[in-house]
Scaffold this active site. Structure first.
Site, PDB file in Angstrom:
ATOM      1  N   GLY A  70      23.513   3.507 -33.313  1.00 34.83           N
ATOM      2  CA  GLY A  70      23.096   4.521 -32.341  1.00 34.83           C
ATOM      3  C   GLY A  70      23.662   4.239 -30.965  1.00 34.83           C
ATOM      4  O   GLY A  70      23.913   5.168 -30.180  1.00 34.83           O
ATOM      5  N   ALA A  71      23.896   2.962 -30.680  1.00 38.94           N
ATOM      6  CA  ALA A  71      24.413   2.604 -29.361  1.00 38.94           C
ATOM      7  C   ALA A  71      25.813   3.184 -29.157  1.00 38.94           C
ATOM      8  O   ALA A  71      26.210   3.484 -28.024  1.00 38.94           O
ATOM      9  CB  ALA A  71      24.418   1.090 -29.192  1.00 38.94           C
ATOM     10  N   GLY A 124       0.831  -1.203   0.000  1.00 38.50           N
ATOM     11  CA  GLY A 124       0.000   0.000   0.000  1.00 38.50           C
ATOM     12  C   GLY A 124       0.865   1.251   0.000  1.00 38.50           C
ATOM     13  O   GLY A 124       1.801   1.397  -0.784  1.00 38.50           O
ATOM     14  N   GLY A 125       0.543   2.155   0.928  1.00 36.28           N
ATOM     15  CA  GLY A 125       1.243   3.435   0.994  1.00 36.28           C
ATOM     16  C   GLY A 125       2.739   3.291   1.195  1.00 36.28           C
ATOM     17  O   GLY A 125       3.503   4.175   0.809  1.00 36.28           O
TER      18      GLY A 125
HETATM   19  C1  HXC Z   1      -3.194  -1.439  11.761  1.00 31.94           C
HETATM   20  C2  HXC Z   1      -2.134  -3.447  11.431  1.00 31.94           C
HETATM   21  C3  HXC Z   1      -2.021  -3.156  10.042  1.00 31.94           C
HETATM   22  C4  HXC Z   1      -2.556  -1.930   9.564  1.00 31.94           C
HETATM   23  C5  HXC Z   1      -1.112  -5.077  10.418  1.00 31.94           C
HETATM   24  N1  HXC Z   1      -1.554  -4.658  11.607  1.00 31.94           N
HETATM   25  N2  HXC Z   1      -1.402  -4.215   9.446  1.00 31.94           N
HETATM   26  N3  HXC Z   1      -2.703  -2.580  12.286  1.00 31.94           N
HETATM   27  N4  HXC Z   1      -3.120  -1.102  10.473  1.00 31.94           N
HETATM   28  N5  HXC Z   1      -2.464  -1.589   8.291  1.00 31.94           N
HETATM   29  C6  HXC Z   1      -1.409  -5.296  12.887  1.00 31.94           C
HETATM   30  C7  HXC Z   1      -2.318  -6.511  13.054  1.00 31.94           C
HETATM   31  O1  HXC Z   1      -3.577  -6.117  13.542  1.00 31.94           O
HETATM   32  C8  HXC Z   1      -1.522  -7.329  14.077  1.00 31.94           C
HETATM   33  O2  HXC Z   1      -1.742  -6.771  15.341  1.00 31.94           O
HETATM   34  C9  HXC Z   1      -0.083  -7.050  13.721  1.00 31.94           C
HETATM   35  O3  HXC Z   1      -0.095  -5.828  12.997  1.00 31.94           O
HETATM   36  C10 HXC Z   1       0.532  -8.124  12.876  1.00 31.94           C
HETATM   37  O4  HXC Z   1      -0.311  -8.366  11.764  1.00 31.94           O
HETATM   38  P1  HXC Z   1      -0.697  -9.847  11.291  1.00 31.94           P
HETATM   39  O5  HXC Z   1      -1.753  -9.715  10.290  1.00 31.94           O
HETATM   40  O6  HXC Z   1      -0.941 -10.701  12.478  1.00 31.94           O
HETATM   41  O7  HXC Z   1       0.688 -10.314  10.658  1.00 31.94           O
HETATM   42  P2  HXC Z   1       0.932 -11.148   9.343  1.00 31.94           P
HETATM   43  O8  HXC Z   1       0.081 -12.359   9.324  1.00 31.94           O
HETATM   44  O9  HXC Z   1       2.410 -11.329   9.271  1.00 31.94           O
HETATM   45  O10 HXC Z   1       0.490 -10.205   8.136  1.00 31.94           O
HETATM   46  C11 HXC Z   1       1.129  -9.010   7.910  1.00 31.94           C
HETATM   47  C12 HXC Z   1       0.367  -8.228   6.835  1.00 31.94           C
HETATM   48  C13 HXC Z   1      -1.131  -8.111   7.251  1.00 31.94           C
HETATM   49  C14 HXC Z   1       0.494  -8.937   5.491  1.00 31.94           C
HETATM   50  C15 HXC Z   1       1.047  -6.859   6.725  1.00 31.94           C
HETATM   51  O11 HXC Z   1      -1.203  -7.640   8.589  1.00 31.94           O
HETATM   52  C16 HXC Z   1      -1.895  -7.202   6.368  1.00 31.94           C
HETATM   53  O12 HXC Z   1      -2.320  -7.564   5.280  1.00 31.94           O
HETATM   54  N6  HXC Z   1      -2.142  -5.985   6.868  1.00 31.94           N
HETATM   55  C17 HXC Z   1      -2.960  -5.016   6.196  1.00 31.94           C
HETATM   56  C18 HXC Z   1      -2.294  -4.506   4.989  1.00 31.94           C
HETATM   57  C19 HXC Z   1      -3.077  -3.430   4.338  1.00 31.94           C
HETATM   58  O13 HXC Z   1      -4.041  -3.682   3.650  1.00 31.94           O
HETATM   59  N7  HXC Z   1      -2.720  -2.185   4.678  1.00 31.94           N
HETATM   60  C20 HXC Z   1      -3.417  -1.021   4.258  1.00 31.94           C
HETATM   61  C21 HXC Z   1      -2.872  -0.716   2.894  1.00 31.94           C
HETATM   62  S1  HXC Z   1      -3.699   0.620   2.203  1.00 31.94           S
HETATM   63  P3  HXC Z   1      -1.620  -7.624  16.691  1.00 31.94           P
HETATM   64  O14 HXC Z   1      -2.111  -6.719  17.758  1.00 31.94           O
HETATM   65  O15 HXC Z   1      -2.468  -8.842  16.487  1.00 31.94           O
HETATM   66  O16 HXC Z   1      -0.171  -7.961  16.833  1.00 31.94           O
HETATM   67  C22 HXC Z   1      -2.602   1.808   2.241  1.00 31.94           C
HETATM   68  C23 HXC Z   1      -3.123   3.014   1.542  1.00 31.94           C
HETATM   69  C24 HXC Z   1      -2.132   4.132   1.569  1.00 31.94           C
HETATM   70  O17 HXC Z   1      -1.555   1.690   2.757  1.00 31.94           O
HETATM   71  C25 HXC Z   1      -2.046   4.759   0.219  1.00 31.94           C
HETATM   72  C26 HXC Z   1      -1.215   5.992   0.245  1.00 31.94           C
HETATM   73  C27 HXC Z   1      -0.829   6.378  -1.132  1.00 31.94           C
END
Ligand code: HXC
Length: 508
Positions: free
Chosen positions: A404-405, A169-170
């Protein structure tokens, strides 16, 4: 008083624990180090000065007001690498998955601003789940502020991104706007949208590794500039890389003590180019024999292998090397190779690093695949990059420099300061056979053979170009290091400027 001091110790210990022992253990089980362990390996011992250790998020949605962890998922500060100051931020996956909140973004922005003020490089270590989902637009705003700073710092201070876990994502766009991206194999991945979204939108089933693992980004997409076996190896290599880089665009390349003899000759180079012009040889052998102590930091080694780029030192000072690689596709220039080299040339020019170019190129790669893919625009990127260089450019043609290269590869015509050729060089519009088949179309095989021989004798040497001054000298291969070192020493104070304008319009 003692109570107050103890309280500080307690608060520091709490912050250092991040998301707690269980999450640290999980991090280790995955083969990953924690944010702070990474910093310890990256920086000189005891040099890290942490800032904003006690920053917490200000979110009150989804019960977040009850979940506050000091540091808020990113460790920031500065320290030294072999005595030279660098700023850094290291995402802490044990705290809310390293996700970016408003406060977390402000911590990153602060070190970005400090690095710019101090004119020192900044390194970002990524291991995170993107925008803090509980914060919504506050997190998006934070990303935007970080991105803007990446762009403002571009070409002023080196910016390095190290991906050591998820980066989605971001999180991907900040690294994409920095100078170099490095990944750790098997534990890191980068993508704009993850496998679940991909499945929903395109119905494609793909794993995180297949979508954005190190093998994808170092070999297929070219997004990453290198990958390493594990966190430790990666961080030690980052220390090595930083030794090559200037602190900012005005500082000039760093110089380290060198014990390698500049005047030494290397007889083995006299036989590097095979007698048969169609036989390949490894251009990296030439590079490692030219650089001090054979120390060459190659970039993007697995992507567009037909061109080699990287840093080395000559007489102790950093030089950027660009070289066609005859071992892969005969060293031809295609879209990927042109883009790869163009970006590197622009980095070197931006940071005042002299460029040495080794040329053995049969031309641009023909075919619909390349033309449909925009070879004209991509090839133009490299031509543009060299043509706008104001840094010293030293070029050595080892064998082919066709079409050209020839012009593109730091020729005299686009700004080469010293252009040398080995006696084995062939500088022409194209290879003899192709040329004769066009200008003597319909000739008998005997006529073609005779004309080919004549074309070879007349054009496939360095002397036609040398007679015109397009080549400054035909040099002995064994003296290449010495000649390059002398050329770079002579060009040390080169001053060249492009005309004043708002900015150029690179064919992106
Ligand atoms: C808040 C988050 C988080 C998020 C993970 N966590 N991502 N908390 N915001 N974006 C937290 C989980 O709740 C969890 O908390 C801990 O981090 C570990 O995550 P897990 O899922 O247990 O770990 P894992 O299985 O290793 O997976 C990691 C991961 C997954 C692949 C990163 O967490 C995931 O898909 N996260 C969301 C990704 C996502 O969609 N992000 C938003 C993108 S949009 P606990 O308390 O249980 O330890 C974006 C837009 C911005 O970024 C654009 C700007 C241009």
């Amino acid at each position: 008083m003692k109570d107050i001091l103890d309280k500080l110790d307690e608060r520091r210990a709490e912050a250092r624990l991040g998301g707690g022992d269980k999450r640290i253990e999980a991090q280790h089980k995955r083969g990953k180090l924690t944010a702070r362990e990474r910093i310890e390996l990256l920086l000189d011992k005891d040099s890290f000065e942490e800032i904003d250790m006690f920053v917490e998020h200000r979110s009150a949605d989804f019960g977040m007001e009850k979940q506050k962890i000091p540091g808020d998922g990113v460790v920031t500060g500065w320290g030294t690498i072999n005595g030279r100051t660098v700023y850094l931020f290291s995402k802490d996956f044990t705290v809310f998955g390293g996700s970016l909140s408003e406060a977390h973004a402000q911590k990153i922005m602060k070190v970005q601003d400090m690095a710019m003020k101090a004119r020192c490089p900044i390194i970002g270590v990524f291991d995170a789940g993107g925008a803090r989902i509980q914060e919504g637009v506050a997190a998006l705003g934070g990303y935007g502020e970080v991105f803007k700073r990446n762009v403002i710092a571009s070409g002023v201070i080196p910016q390095i991104s190290v991906i050591m876990g998820p980066c989605a994502g971001g999180d991907v766009y900040s690294p994409a706007m920095t100078d170099f991206i490095f990944m750790v194999r098997d534990t890191s991945y980068m993508f704009v949208t993850g496998p679940d979204v991909v499945k929903t939108v395109t119905n494609e089933v793909v794993t995180a590794e297949e979508l954005g693992g190190a093998s994808v980004h170092t070999a297929k997409s070219g997004v990453a500039d290198g990958s390493f076996e594990n966190d430790v190896d990666c961080l030690l290599q980052m220390r090595r890389l930083m030794d090559f880089l200037p602190s900012n665009f005005e500082a000039g390349p760093p110089t380290w003590p060198s014990f390698a003899d500049i005047d030494a000759i290397d007889e083995s180079l006299d036989t590097l180019v095979p007698d048969n012009p169609n036989k390949p040889y490894d251009i990296k052998e030439l590079i490692t024999k030219v650089v001090d102590e054979g120390d060459f930091f190659e970039l993007s080694a697995a992507y567009a292998k037909n061109i080699v780029i990287g840093f080395g030192r000559v007489a102790g000072s950093t030089v950027g090397f660009v070289a066609n690689q005859p071992m892969v596709l005969a060293g031809v220039l295609d879209s990927d190779a042109s883009r790869k080299a163009a970006r590197f040339v622009r980095f070197c020019d931006a940071f005042n690093i002299p460029i040495v170019t080794f040329v053995d190129v049969p031309g641009f790669l023909p075919g619909t695949d390349q033309e449909y893919g925009g070879l004209i625009k991509h090839g133009a990127k490299l031509l543009f990059a060299y043509s706008q260089c104001t840094v010293p450019l030293v070029t050595v043609i080892t064998r082919k420099a066709f079409g050209g290269a020839y012009d593109v590869m730091a020729s005299k015509h686009v700004g080469g300061d010293l252009n040398y050729a080995w006696p084995t060089a062939q500088i022409a519009v194209m290879g003899a056979k192709g040329a004769v088949e066009i200008i003597f179309r319909g000739g008998t095989p005997e006529q073609i053979a005779a004309q080919t021989k004549q074309y070879e004798d007349r054009f496939l040497s360095p002397f036609v170009a040398a007679e015109r001054g397009y080549i400054d000298d035909v040099i002995m291969p064994h003296s290449t290091r010495k000649r390059i070192a002398r050329a770079l020493a002579m060009l040390k104070n080169k001053h060249a400027e492009m005309p004043r304008r708002k900015h150029d319009n690179l064919p992106v």
